[in-house]
Design a protein around this motif. Sequence first.
Motif, mmCIF file in Angstrom:
data_model
loop_
_atom_site.group_PDB
_atom_site.id
_atom_site.type_symbol
_atom_site.label_atom_id
_atom_site.label_comp_id
_atom_site.label_asym_id
_atom_site.label_seq_id
_atom_site.Cartn_x
_atom_site.Cartn_y
_atom_site.Cartn_z
ATOM 1 N N ASP A 177 40.301 -38.684 -44.212
ATOM 2 C CA ASP A 177 40.926 -39.956 -43.849
ATOM 3 C C ASP A 177 41.839 -40.446 -44.976
ATOM 4 O OD1 ASP A 177 39.646 -42.405 -45.424
ATOM 5 O OD2 ASP A 177 38.040 -40.963 -45.060
ATOM 6 N N HIS A 178 42.783 -41.309 -44.623
ATOM 7 C CA HIS A 178 43.746 -41.823 -45.586
ATOM 8 C C HIS A 178 43.077 -42.549 -46.751
ATOM 9 C CE1 HIS A 178 47.114 -41.923 -42.293
ATOM 10 N NE2 HIS A 178 46.908 -40.715 -42.787
ATOM 11 N N SER A 215 41.722 -43.793 -41.031
ATOM 12 C CA SER A 215 40.291 -44.066 -41.159
ATOM 13 C C SER A 215 39.646 -44.399 -39.819
ATOM 14 C CB SER A 215 40.059 -45.213 -42.145
ATOM 15 O OG SER A 215 40.716 -46.392 -41.699
ATOM 16 N N GLU A 217 40.194 -42.691 -37.026
ATOM 17 C CA GLU A 217 40.213 -41.499 -36.169
ATOM 18 C C GLU A 217 38.864 -41.293 -35.479
ATOM 19 O OE1 GLU A 217 42.192 -37.591 -35.117
ATOM 20 O OE2 GLU A 217 42.854 -39.615 -35.711
ATOM 21 N N VAL A 240 35.790 -41.443 -38.287
ATOM 22 C CA VAL A 240 35.866 -40.778 -39.590
ATOM 23 C C VAL A 240 35.538 -41.738 -40.720
ATOM 24 C CG1 VAL A 240 37.403 -39.584 -41.189
ATOM 25 C CG2 VAL A 240 37.494 -39.066 -38.759
ATOM 26 N N ALA A 242 35.901 -44.516 -43.961
ATOM 27 C CA ALA A 242 36.671 -44.709 -45.186
ATOM 28 C C ALA A 242 35.752 -44.621 -46.393
ATOM 29 C CB ALA A 242 37.382 -46.064 -45.136
#
Length: 507
Positions: A177-178, A215, A217, A240, A242
């Motif tokens: 995730d980002h 985050s 997803e 997903v 963070a």
Amino acid sequence: MSADTELVIAIDIGTTSTKTLAVGLTGQILGSHSIEYPLHTPSPGYAEQDPDVICEAVIDSVSKVMRNGGFRAQDIRCVAFSSANHSLILLDSKGRPLTPSITWADQRSAAQAERLMNDGSGLSVYSRTGTPIHPMSPLVKLIWLREERPDLFHSAHHFVGIKEYILNKLFGIMIMDHSIASATGLFNLETLTWDKEALILAGIREDQLPRLVPSTECIEGLSRETAERMGLGTDTTFIVGAQDGVLANLGIGAVEDGVLAVTIGTSGAVRTSVSRPTFDAEGKLFCYALTKDHWIVGGPSNNGAIVARWISDRLYPGKPIDEVLPLAGAVPPGSDGLLFLPLLSGERAPFWDAQAKGVMFGLTLAHTEPDMLRAAMEGVLFQITAIVSLMKQAGEKPREVRASGGFARSTIWCQMMADMLGVPVRVPESVESSGLGAAQLGLHAMDGCRGPLLRWKEMEGSLYGPDLTNHKLYQRLLPLYLSLYDRLKEPMREISKLQHASVGCRN
């Protein structure tokens, strides 16, 4: 299934344990289970874990929460992840680990971090990635591995963190995730892609890293065997999620201007929310992603409650720490002239010095165990206050602190923080901030990310107002405290050299 029977499962993968929460749709914690695991430190600088042990803890903790709470698979709206930052695992072509999970606390890449800062490339990378240069960073760990363990480095097919390893084990997918990516030192915050110059510096290719996703997803597809073990369905939706730090802000409502989140668990951190990526000119503050509209700026400290545990064990062996901390209440602010640099694990913000060491300054024959205890507790908060000072220099104007982590259970420590920072400190009824934040993010994702992030009921719990007389004293002490580090920085480096030399002799 009626809405009032639905709940979210939040999995919080921490450094020393995984805790799973069952959270109702209005924020109430309906069940929890925690499983601890060791942090292996066989030599100075090492801090590793077995990724398969952590994966089993994830599966087992969910299973225990489901079974103990009597929850059914059809009751679960979604499962959402929170995870500690900065871990690195090298995988072979079949996804098997070639290394343990090298955690944020591992210091072996200290020389590489110092070199990056000295030659200017570190600040350049920071200005695009928002990750300060330090041995915690996967970028710096990769450079160390390439230089010191080329056999492992060149045989690796993928480079992942602990959450990515677990997702691959559970779902057979390689994604990140980002939010976790934004703490690797490899992720460009403006383009939301892997940063090409950072990859060149690390010596890796983009296809060796996981595919990037938001985050929020959603993924499905647990195997039947794993679903049965966890008490879930094969069609249960997973978010997903963070990193734990940014989710702690969300979990305690610190996503508005002027509200700081301070978390002190094993380590510590100060964070505040901004609407777009923000950078510090000296590269001392991190900037990490939460969602596309929320970014978290702040600084981490290596030395949180682990310092209180250390001094408690040595001054009061065998006595529970919950009985020890109140003893500091008998000592006046300033600890009768004692200052303690609590840099027992090196330090990240505000010094970013992996070779920093602990110092007890001002000792006399008159000082007692409670004096030293309070000095250690104040030292942890001096580090927090120094980070807040950096944030003020960057334009932040704190008006309130929301506290979480184990320290928030200590009334003395919370009052000490209010006095030191000079602003009210609010402690919510539940200090499970990262898990609650994961649950909120999960529900936001299930709603298609429509509207603002979910905000549960107004903050409740204890409120500590600052004593302004004590605040003035701490304001006088802070420059003295910081000057001690400045004056002792070089001797700390010399001591580090001697420590490494003595380890070499023993080996």
